[in-house]
Design a protein around this motif. Structure first.
Motif, PDB file in Angstrom:
ATOM      1  N   CYS A1064       6.371 114.189 -59.706  1.00 11.40           N
ATOM      2  CA  CYS A1064       6.480 113.998 -61.213  1.00 11.40           C
ATOM      3  C   CYS A1064       5.862 112.557 -61.675  1.00 11.40           C
ATOM      4  CB  CYS A1064       7.765 114.140 -61.885  1.00 11.40           C
ATOM      5  SG  CYS A1064       8.919 113.101 -61.028  1.00 11.40           S
ATOM      6  N   GLU A1065       5.441 112.513 -62.686  1.00 10.50           N
ATOM      7  CA  GLU A1065       4.854 111.247 -63.380  1.00 10.50           C
ATOM      8  C   GLU A1065       5.864 110.702 -64.388  1.00 10.50           C
ATOM      9  OE1 GLU A1065       0.870 109.224 -65.297  1.00 10.50           O
ATOM     10  OE2 GLU A1065       0.959 111.342 -65.036  1.00 10.50           O
ATOM     11  N   ILE A1066       6.223 109.311 -63.957  1.00  9.79           N
ATOM     12  CA  ILE A1066       7.206 108.573 -65.089  1.00  9.79           C
ATOM     13  C   ILE A1066       6.285 107.585 -65.716  1.00  9.79           C
ATOM     14  CG2 ILE A1066       9.234 107.311 -65.270  1.00  9.79           C
ATOM     15  CD1 ILE A1066       8.754 109.224 -62.227  1.00  9.79           C
ATOM     16  N   SER A1067       6.365 107.636 -67.293  1.00 12.53           N
ATOM     17  CA  SER A1067       5.784 106.583 -67.965  1.00 12.53           C
ATOM     18  C   SER A1067       6.671 105.921 -69.122  1.00 12.53           C
ATOM     19  CB  SER A1067       4.591 107.179 -68.625  1.00 12.53           C
ATOM     20  OG  SER A1067       4.868 108.215 -69.462  1.00 12.53           O
ATOM     21  N   TRP A1068       6.302 104.717 -69.456  1.00 12.46           N
ATOM     22  CA  TRP A1068       7.206 104.016 -70.323  1.00 12.46           C
ATOM     23  C   TRP A1068       6.072 103.097 -71.240  1.00 12.46           C
ATOM     24  CZ3 TRP A1068       7.395 103.659 -64.963  1.00 12.46           C
ATOM     25  CH2 TRP A1068       6.977 102.460 -64.458  1.00 12.46           C
ATOM     26  N   GLU A1069       6.833 102.721 -72.123  1.00 13.96           N
ATOM     27  CA  GLU A1069       6.057 101.721 -73.369  1.00 13.96           C
ATOM     28  C   GLU A1069       5.650 100.402 -72.476  1.00 13.96           C
ATOM     29  OE1 GLU A1069       7.885 100.870 -76.711  1.00 13.96           O
ATOM     30  OE2 GLU A1069       9.825 100.392 -75.814  1.00 13.96           O
ATOM     31  N   ALA A1070       4.799  99.703 -72.786  1.00 11.64           N
ATOM     32  CA  ALA A1070       4.232  98.297 -72.230  1.00 11.64           C
ATOM     33  C   ALA A1070       4.575  97.335 -73.351  1.00 11.64           C
ATOM     34  CB  ALA A1070       2.629  98.263 -71.940  1.00 11.64           C
ATOM     35  N   LEU A1071       5.190  96.322 -72.822  1.00 14.03           N
ATOM     36  CA  LEU A1071       5.407  95.058 -73.907  1.00 14.03           C
ATOM     37  C   LEU A1071       4.256  94.094 -73.655  1.00 14.03           C
ATOM     38  CD1 LEU A1071       9.162  94.634 -73.022  1.00 14.03           C
ATOM     39  CD2 LEU A1071       7.982  95.807 -74.975  1.00 14.03           C
ATOM     40  N   ALA A1072       4.028  93.169 -74.747  1.00 11.03           N
ATOM     41  CA  ALA A1072       3.014  92.233 -74.905  1.00 11.03           C
ATOM     42  C   ALA A1072       3.706  91.029 -74.063  1.00 11.03           C
ATOM     43  CB  ALA A1072       2.792  91.634 -76.165  1.00 11.03           C
ATOM     44  N   PRO A1073       3.194  90.006 -73.505  1.00 14.08           N
ATOM     45  CA  PRO A1073       3.307  88.892 -73.117  1.00 14.08           C
ATOM     46  C   PRO A1073       4.265  87.963 -73.956  1.00 14.08           C
ATOM     47  CG  PRO A1073       1.060  89.178 -72.417  1.00 14.08           C
ATOM     48  CD  PRO A1073       1.395  90.160 -73.495  1.00 14.08           C
ATOM     49  N   MET A1074       5.139  87.248 -73.568  1.00 12.53           N
ATOM     50  CA  MET A1074       6.048  86.352 -74.288  1.00 12.53           C
ATOM     51  C   MET A1074       5.820  85.029 -74.237  1.00 12.53           C
ATOM     52  SD  MET A1074       9.682  88.782 -73.394  1.00 12.53           S
ATOM     53  CE  MET A1074      10.699  87.986 -74.761  1.00 12.53           C
ATOM     54  N   LYS A1075       5.147  84.533 -75.086  1.00 13.78           N
ATOM     55  CA  LYS A1075       4.839  83.137 -75.265  1.00 13.78           C
ATOM     56  C   LYS A1075       4.060  82.618 -73.658  1.00 13.78           C
ATOM     57  CE  LYS A1075       8.076  81.190 -78.367  1.00 13.78           C
ATOM     58  NZ  LYS A1075       9.235  80.226 -78.807  1.00 13.78           N
ATOM     59  N   GLY A1076       3.019  83.586 -73.532  1.00 15.67           N
ATOM     60  CA  GLY A1076       2.244  83.350 -72.271  1.00 15.67           C
ATOM     61  C   GLY A1076       3.050  83.691 -71.124  1.00 15.67           C
ATOM     62  N   ASP A1077       4.180  84.076 -70.934  1.00 19.67           N
ATOM     63  CA  ASP A1077       4.939  84.733 -69.780  1.00 19.67           C
ATOM     64  C   ASP A1077       4.410  86.210 -69.463  1.00 19.67           C
ATOM     65  OD1 ASP A1077       5.955  81.985 -69.439  1.00 19.67           O
ATOM     66  OD2 ASP A1077       7.741  82.441 -70.436  1.00 19.67           O
ATOM     67  N   PRO A1078       3.984  86.525 -68.313  1.00 17.89           N
ATOM     68  CA  PRO A1078       3.767  87.804 -68.084  1.00 17.89           C
ATOM     69  C   PRO A1078       5.075  88.592 -68.146  1.00 17.89           C
ATOM     70  CG  PRO A1078       3.274  86.659 -66.235  1.00 17.89           C
ATOM     71  CD  PRO A1078       3.627  85.497 -67.255  1.00 17.89           C
ATOM     72  N   VAL A1079       4.930  90.069 -68.245  1.00 13.83           N
ATOM     73  CA  VAL A1079       6.120  91.001 -68.016  1.00 13.83           C
ATOM     74  C   VAL A1079       5.800  92.002 -66.962  1.00 13.83           C
ATOM     75  CG1 VAL A1079       7.465  92.678 -69.342  1.00 13.83           C
ATOM     76  CG2 VAL A1079       6.615  90.668 -70.868  1.00 13.83           C
ATOM     77  N   SER A1080       6.917  92.069 -66.350  1.00 16.10           N
ATOM     78  CA  SER A1080       6.992  93.217 -65.176  1.00 16.10           C
ATOM     79  C   SER A1080       7.912  94.057 -65.475  1.00 16.10           C
ATOM     80  CB  SER A1080       7.166  92.568 -63.645  1.00 16.10           C
ATOM     81  OG  SER A1080       8.370  92.048 -63.725  1.00 16.10           O
ATOM     82  N   TYR A1081       7.848  95.412 -64.849  1.00 13.48           N
ATOM     83  CA  TYR A1081       8.940  96.516 -64.956  1.00 13.48           C
ATOM     84  C   TYR A1081       9.540  96.956 -63.643  1.00 13.48           C
ATOM     85  CZ  TYR A1081       5.825  96.418 -69.106  1.00 13.48           C
ATOM     86  OH  TYR A1081       5.196  96.228 -70.268  1.00 13.48           O
ATOM     87  N   THR A1082      10.824  97.390 -63.612  1.00 11.16           N
ATOM     88  CA  THR A1082      11.722  97.819 -62.540  1.00 11.16           C
ATOM     89  C   THR A1082      12.095  99.176 -63.026  1.00 11.16           C
ATOM     90  OG1 THR A1082      12.514  95.696 -61.930  1.00 11.16           O
ATOM     91  CG2 THR A1082      13.648  97.571 -61.176  1.00 11.16           C
ATOM     92  N   LEU A1083      11.540 100.245 -62.046  1.00 10.60           N
ATOM     93  CA  LEU A1083      12.091 101.755 -62.388  1.00 10.60           C
ATOM     94  C   LEU A1083      12.900 102.158 -61.339  1.00 10.60           C
ATOM     95  CD1 LEU A1083      11.520 104.390 -63.656  1.00 10.60           C
ATOM     96  CD2 LEU A1083       9.373 104.641 -62.066  1.00 10.60           C
ATOM     97  N   GLN A1084      14.145 102.715 -61.719  1.00  6.48           N
ATOM     98  CA  GLN A1084      15.088 103.245 -61.143  1.00  6.48           C
ATOM     99  C   GLN A1084      15.407 104.812 -61.298  1.00  6.48           C
ATOM    100  OE1 GLN A1084      18.379 100.605 -61.699  1.00  6.48           O
ATOM    101  NE2 GLN A1084      18.030  99.246 -60.815  1.00  6.48           N
ATOM    102  N   TYR A1085      15.968 105.117 -60.064  1.00 14.56           N
ATOM    103  CA  TYR A1085      16.206 106.724 -60.219  1.00 14.56           C
ATOM    104  C   TYR A1085      17.502 107.007 -59.659  1.00 14.56           C
ATOM    105  CZ  TYR A1085      15.324 107.679 -55.318  1.00 14.56           C
ATOM    106  OH  TYR A1085      15.429 107.624 -53.875  1.00 14.56           O
ATOM    107  N   MET A1086      18.116 108.059 -59.712  1.00 12.26           N
ATOM    108  CA  MET A1086      19.475 108.415 -59.193  1.00 12.26           C
ATOM    109  C   MET A1086      19.473 109.933 -59.198  1.00 12.26           C
ATOM    110  SD  MET A1086      23.482 107.747 -60.832  1.00 12.26           S
ATOM    111  CE  MET A1086      22.895 108.934 -62.299  1.00 12.26           C
ATOM    112  N   THR A1087      19.827 110.434 -58.126  1.00 12.10           N
ATOM    113  CA  THR A1087      19.906 111.893 -57.695  1.00 12.10           C
ATOM    114  C   THR A1087      21.429 112.477 -57.804  1.00 12.10           C
ATOM    115  OG1 THR A1087      20.113 111.585 -55.241  1.00 12.10           O
ATOM    116  CG2 THR A1087      17.833 112.044 -56.340  1.00 12.10           C
ATOM    117  N   GLY A1088      21.966 113.284 -58.474  1.00 16.09           N
ATOM    118  CA  GLY A1088      23.232 113.649 -58.503  1.00 16.09           C
ATOM    119  C   GLY A1088      24.297 112.776 -59.236  1.00 16.09           C
ATOM    120  N   ASN A1089      25.302 112.242 -58.515  1.00 20.06           N
ATOM    121  CA  ASN A1089      26.118 111.334 -59.050  1.00 20.06           C
ATOM    122  C   ASN A1089      25.980 110.006 -58.282  1.00 20.06           C
ATOM    123  OD1 ASN A1089      27.049 112.932 -61.155  1.00 20.06           O
ATOM    124  ND2 ASN A1089      28.469 113.872 -59.862  1.00 20.06           N
TER     125      ASN A1089
END
Length: 1197
Positions: A1064-1089
């Motif tokens: 499967c493919e997971i996509s999300w919105e991208a944020l613009a850099p904050m005052k010159g600082d780059p932005v990275s993303y962390t994706l987490q998943y969970m199966t069951g409980n």
């Protein structure tokens, strides 16, 4: 309608216009001891009553007779055969109605089969039956159970049955039956008869074939009957009729509803000038609904009332004005005399038994077109000997355009047979080839598509003929003074049809008047027609009759008019009217009537025996053979007047006063022929012969003033008119009364001290009465002086004065005659003294206690800091005083002395404000002030208590307890975060702005403050100050706090799309850099409980996951990280979770299943964390509301 009594003569008639009882007081309802009953007598009926004196009175309707019952019961009403009595209560008023009813036969036959009532008797206002004898008791069957009761029982309505008699027009008593005498009464009778038929025939009464009811069933009447009154044994029928009569109002409302439901008329057979209408009778709501549902057809009911209909027509539209076209009882009508080709609206309105329903809906129709109206006869516009030009106007075309006109004539034969001479659309025609001087008859008709109209009236027209012959000379019929009556004959040989005119010419070489012809007067006549003018006739010589002469010239005076005579002269008239003047007549008038004073042939006359000073009018006329001339113009002559005669001596009116007298006199007996215009009064002293004029005017009285008291004066009077003054009257001597004293001399003043002065004066002349007292007035201004002394002394001492003040005084004398005038005001100035006491002392506000500095210091401080506040005295160690300068009493104040009690007194200069320094904080002082001048020290002021304030507080320590990238929470002091606004200790927090100036953030008693709307990663500078009622303390040291960087914003839930069975493919919105600082993303998943595990971390905005298990459910969430260059990274909040459900087995023919199957195959999704949190929060809220309700209901109440 009356008691049966022996035959008698009718009493006085009660006029219907008499004000009868229509709204009696509260006792009419039977609650009081008395009862008022209104007996209503219908038109054409009579009502006989017995009065208290034993006399009988006959009352004819329409009328309402008020009857009073002292014990509250209804009086017995005896009615004749064929009538019933009925009690009706309306708005608390009870009325007894005596109504006619149909006759009843023995055997229970229905009254519907009875013959109509007999014709009315010759005298409808007399009773047609015998009354009861006065000594007979009332029949017991009329009203039962009512004696001695204030409440009315159910009334028994008796109905009289006629005895067996022969079929004639007389009643059972041998008299002709009582019937109605007007149409209104007849209609009322018919309406009530129909209602009784409906109640007795179809209601609870007996039918025509049933046996009569038993008389024992009626409990309201005894079983016996009155044979004298012709009563039968059918009491149940009568009771049923009484019960039905109480429902008249309901039946009337039902009838009104029925009248309002009249149907819309149907228009048939529409013609050009008429139309036929038909409609159905109004039905009751029951019949109308049954007919609408098709259950039964509307059949005529023999018991239906008799309806009357009125048809109204409007030709000005549906909402226009309707006019009545026809009325009657038929359910159809024919409209006539309508206009062709016109729109009409027609409606029907039903009426019955005095009620009138609403109009039906209008039905519209349009009349047909027809032939035109008959045109007017043609008119002659021009004509010659051989032609006639005719013209006419178009008539009404009645809806179809006129196409042609038909013009016929008789060809001049006069036989009445007409032939067509023109046919066409024109409205004019010229007939040619005619004979001269001939008569021709014409008529006209119009034609359209519908036909030919009727012919117009026949008109006769004539053609012209040749020039007329010379007529004969005119003849004189009658002559007057200024007129002549002439006649002449028609020229010979002229036909009668020729239209001939005449011209009369008069020749006058000289004046012709009064029968004199100087150079001759002649007349001649000529005839003319359309062909030309004839030669004039021979000349006739004429003359007029003599005329009355003209009026003489206006008379004129010869010489000057004398007081008793004058001479007149006049000229004869210029025109004597044709005859000589025989006499002249002179008339004289002094007022409205004229008198003849001369008659003769001369032209002069002397009028004598006249009154001097009178106005006369004179006129002249003359007589001759022709008659009397008009009056000449009027001459106005005024005889000269002479001076008036002497007047009577003047007399004194009222009591003489000290300086004036009231005189009155009568006019002279002889006015000299002229009205007295004025009078002159002279006065002189008795010792002196010199006199002076004191009055001149037209009044008969005057007031002589400016006299001296206690003197003797002599008065005389004379009258004057336009002729001059008359002689003086005899003198009248009188004495004046005593007067008030003269004006006093100016008083003399001497000051004994600054507050005391002595005033002295001299006595003035008394004018005949001794001075009894003196009055002294004293004041600081001339207009505000007040009385300070009254007495007989010649001096007075004034005390209680102010030093160095100007005062004014004056004095007047009084005797029995009055008060003399005041003397001149004198100025008195008191000497100077020590100052007065200081009246009020005030403490200065803190804003007014500014430190006084030199000009150089102030300029230097302004250059350093323009916005810095000025320096003030400390209210903890200083007291500021201000007072009002007291009166200096003539000597300028040089200094003030301030007394502080135990401390050394302070002496200041001539100022009204002073600041006392070097005092103890929070200490009370008693202050009083004394003014000093060159003459000494004045008194001290009142003691005032003032207190210094405590020392101002020190600034607290400022701390930052919480912070974020946009807010800073500051805290100071050791108190709570929130405090009351009434706390004595308060704080002032300031922050430095970009320009380096401190601005106010907070001012109040709290110990914390949150600064918002800040910028991330920025340093801010603060300072704080404490203040209380003692004043503002110093500012603290400067504190600097820095805001941290802001974390990334929360992301929306990622989107998951299934790529295959295990990916499967997971996509999300991208944020613009904050005052010159780059932005990275962390994706987490969970199966069951299980717990969330990190699946991806990087700068991409999508990720493809492989190795999925087909039977497991996956949840995904993502967050953003800010990669700071000089600090650790900042992680933002996680986004909402999104689920990927396991894939179900697919149907063979079904489509491919993606990551989001259809709703029918989708399994039940579990709630997210946010949804669980919201659900728990809502549950707590509901529980809290229930607990609050329970506490409110069970504990508080």
């Amino acid at each position: 309608m009356a008691d049966h009594s022996p035959p008698m003569e009718p009493g006085p008639i009660l006029s219907p216009e008499l004000p009868l009882l229509t709204s009696p007081p509260a006792m009419v309802n039977g609650d009081g001891p008395q009862q008022v009953i209104l007996v209503q007598v219908n038109p054409g009926e009579a009502f006989t009553i017995q009065r208290e004196d034993g006399q009988f009175q006959c009352i004819t309707g329409p009328a309402q007779v008020p009857m009073m019952s002292p014990n509250g019961s209804v009086p017995p009403i005896y009615v004749p055969p064929g009538y019933v009595s009925q009690i009706i209560e309306e708005n608390g008023v009870r009325r007894v109605l005596v109504l006619p009813q149909p006759e009843f036969h023995h055997g229970g036959h229905s009254p519907l089969h009875h013959p109509p009532p007999p014709p009315p008797p010759p005298h409808g206002h007399l009773p047609a039956f015998l009354a009861h004898p006065p000594m007979m008791p009332p029949p017991p069957h009329l009203y039962s159970g009512m004696a001695g009761s204030g409440e009315l029982s159910s009334p028994y309505i008796s109905q009289y049955h006629p005895a067996f008699s022969e079929p004639d027009s007389h009643g059972p008593h041998g008299r002709q039956q009582f019937v109605h005498r007007d149409e209104r009464t007849s209609k009322t009778y018919e309406r009530l008869q129909k209602k009784l038929q409906q109640r007795q025939g179809g209601g609870g009464g007996p039918n025509k074939d049933s046996p009569p009811s038993s008389p024992q069933k009626s409990r309201a009447t005894p079983p016996t009957a009155d044979a004298h009154n012709g009563l039968g044994g059918k009491e149940q029928e009568l009771a049923a009729a009484a019960d039905g009569s109480s429902k008249l109002d309901e039946k009337a409302r039902a009838l009104q509803e029925r009248l309002d439901n009249v149907n819309k008329p149907v228009v048939t057979d529409v013609q050009a000038r008429g139309a036929s209408l038909s409609w159905s009778a109004p039905l009751s709501p029951g019949h109308e609904s049954a007919e609408a549902e098709g259950l039964k057809e509307a059949e005529p009911n023999p018991s239906d009332p008799h309806f009357m209909y009125e048809v109204t027509v409007s030709y000005s539209g549906k909402d226009g004005k309707y006019k009545s076209a026809s009325s009657g009882s038929e359910s159809s009508a024919t409209l006539e005399d309508l206009r062709p080709a016109t729109d009409y609206h027609v409606r029907v309105q039903a009426a019955c038994e005095g009620l009138k329903g609403a109009a039906s809906e209008p039905a519209s129709f349009t009349t047909l077109s027809c032939e035109p109206d008959a045109p007017g006869p043609p008119k002659k516009v021009n004509g010659t000997k051989n032609s006639l030009s005719l013209q006419w106007k178009a008539p009404c075309d009645n809806g179809s355009k006129i196409q042609n006109y038909v013009l016929q004539w008789d060809e001049g034969k006069g036989t009445g047979v007409f032939e067509q001479c023109y046919y066409g659309p024109q409205k004019q025609y010229r007939v040619t080839k005619l004979s001269p001087a001939s008569r021709y008859s014409f008529r006209l008709a119009a034609k359209n598509d519908m036909g030919v109209s009727e012919y117009s009236e026949v008109v006769d027209l004539f053609t012209s003929c040749s020039v007329p012959a010379t007529p004969a000379s005119p003849e004189l019929l009658k002559a007057g003074v200024t007129w002549l009556s002439l006649q002449w004959q028609r020229p010979a040989g002229s036909p009668k049809e020729d239209d001939i005119g005449y011209v009369l010419e008069m020749e006058e070489d000289g004046s012709v008047r009064g029968g004199s012809i100087k150079n001759g007067l002649s007349a001649k006549v000529a005839a003319y027609n359309t062909e030309g003018k004839s030669n004039p006739s021979p000349v006739s010589e004429l003359t007029t009759t003599p005329d009355s002469p003209a009026c003489p010239a206006r008379p004129a005076l010869r010489g000057k008019a004398q007081p008793t005579s004058f001479r007149l002269a006049w000229d004869p008239p210029k025109d004597n009217g044709g005859s000589e003047i025989s006499s002249f007549v002179v008339e004289l008038s002094e007022g409205s009537s004229w008198q003849q004073v001369y008659s003769g042939s001369t032209t002069e006359h002397v009028c004598d025996a006249l009154k001097p000073g009178c106005s006369y009018q004179v006129r002249v006329y003359c007589n001759s053979e022709g008659g009397q001339s008009p009056m000449s113009e009027t001459l106005q002559v005024q005889t000269p007047a002479v001076p008036p005669g002497p007047c009577l001596p003047p007399r004194v009116v009222g009591k003489p006063k000290a300086r004036e007298l009231q005189l009155r006199w009568a006019p002279p007996q002889l006015d000299g022929g002229g009205a007295v215009c004025s009078y002159s009064v002279e006065v002189c002293l008795s010792q002196s012969e010199e006199s002076r004029e004191v009055y001149q005017g037209s009044e008969l009285d005057c007031t002589v003033s400016s006299l001296l008291p206690g003197r003797t004066y002599s008065f005389r009077v004379r009258a004057t008119n336009k002729a001059g003054y008359g002689p003086f009257s005899d003198c009248t001597e009188t004495n004046t009364g005593p007067g008030a004293p003269d004006c006093c001399c100016a008083p003399h003043t001497v000051c004994k001290s600054p507050t005391c002065a002595v005033v002295s004066w001299e006595a003035p002349p008394c004018n005949g009465a001794p001075v009894t007292e003196f009055r002294l007035e004293w004041g600081v201004a001339e207009g505000t002086m007040q009385m300070c002394y009254t007495g007989s002394a010649l001096s007075h001492e004034v005390k209680g004065l102010y030093p160095a003040t100007n005062y004014f005084c004056r004095v007047q004398a009084v005797n029995v005659a009055g008060v003399g005038p005041f003397s001149e005001a004198v100025l008195c100035q008191t000497p100077c003294s020590v100052p007065a006491a200081v009246s009020s002392v005030h403490a200065l506000r803190e804003s007014e206690m500014r430190l006084e500095r030199s000009t150089a210091e102030r300029d230097e401080e302004d250059e350093d800091d323009e916005d810095s506040p000025g320096l003030y005295y400390s209210p903890s160690t200083c007291l500021g005083l201000r007072w009002e300068a007291p009166c200096d009493h003539g000597s300028e104040i040089t200094a003030y002395l301030i007394d502080l009690g135990e401390r050394q007194p302070i002496i200041t200069g001539p100022v009204t404000k002073y600041i006392i320094q070097n005092l103890q904080p929070d200490t009370s002082y008693r202050v009083r002030i004394q003014a000093l001048n060159s003459l000494g020290a004045g008194p001290f002021s009142h003691t005032f208590k003032l207190k210094t304030k405590p020392l101002p507080p020190h600034p607290p320590r400022l701390e930052c307890t919480a912070f974020s990238h946009q807010t800073l929470r500051l805290k100071w002091g050791d108190g709570p975060g929130k405090a009351s606004s009434t706390d004595s200790l308060q704080y002032h927090l300031q922050m430095e702005d970009r320009s380096g100036r401190f601005i106010s953030l907070y001012k109040g008693p709290c110990h914390t403050h949150k600064v918002q709307r800040l910028t991330e990663s920025t340093s801010y500078t603060f300072r704080i100050q404490a203040f209380n009622e003692a004043g503002e303390g110093p500012f603290s040291n400067v504190y600097t706090f820095t805001t941290p960087r802001s974390p990334p914003a929360p992301l929306k839930a990622p989107k998951v799309e299934r790529g295959g069975d295990q990916s499967c493919e997971i996509s999300w919105e991208a944020l613009a850099p904050m005052k010159g600082d780059p932005v990275s993303y962390t994706l987490q998943y969970m199966t069951g409980n299980l717990e969330f595990k990190q699946l991806y971390k990087g700068s991409a905005s999508s990720y493809t996951m492989t190795g999925l298990q087909a039977s497991s459910e996956y949840r995904f969430r993502v967050c953003a990280h800010r990669q700071c260059q000089d600090a650790a990274e900042l992680a933002g909040p996680y986004s909402p979770t999104v689920s990927l459900h396991p894939q179900r087995p697919e149907a063979p023919a079904g489509p491919a299943v993606g990551s989001r199957p259809a709703d029918a195959q989708r399994p039940k999704r579990s709630l997210t964390d946010e949804q669980w949190a919201f659900l728990i929060l809502m549950l707590f809220g509901v529980i809290a509301i229930l607990i609050a309700f329970v506490i409110q209901y069970f504990v508080i109440k």
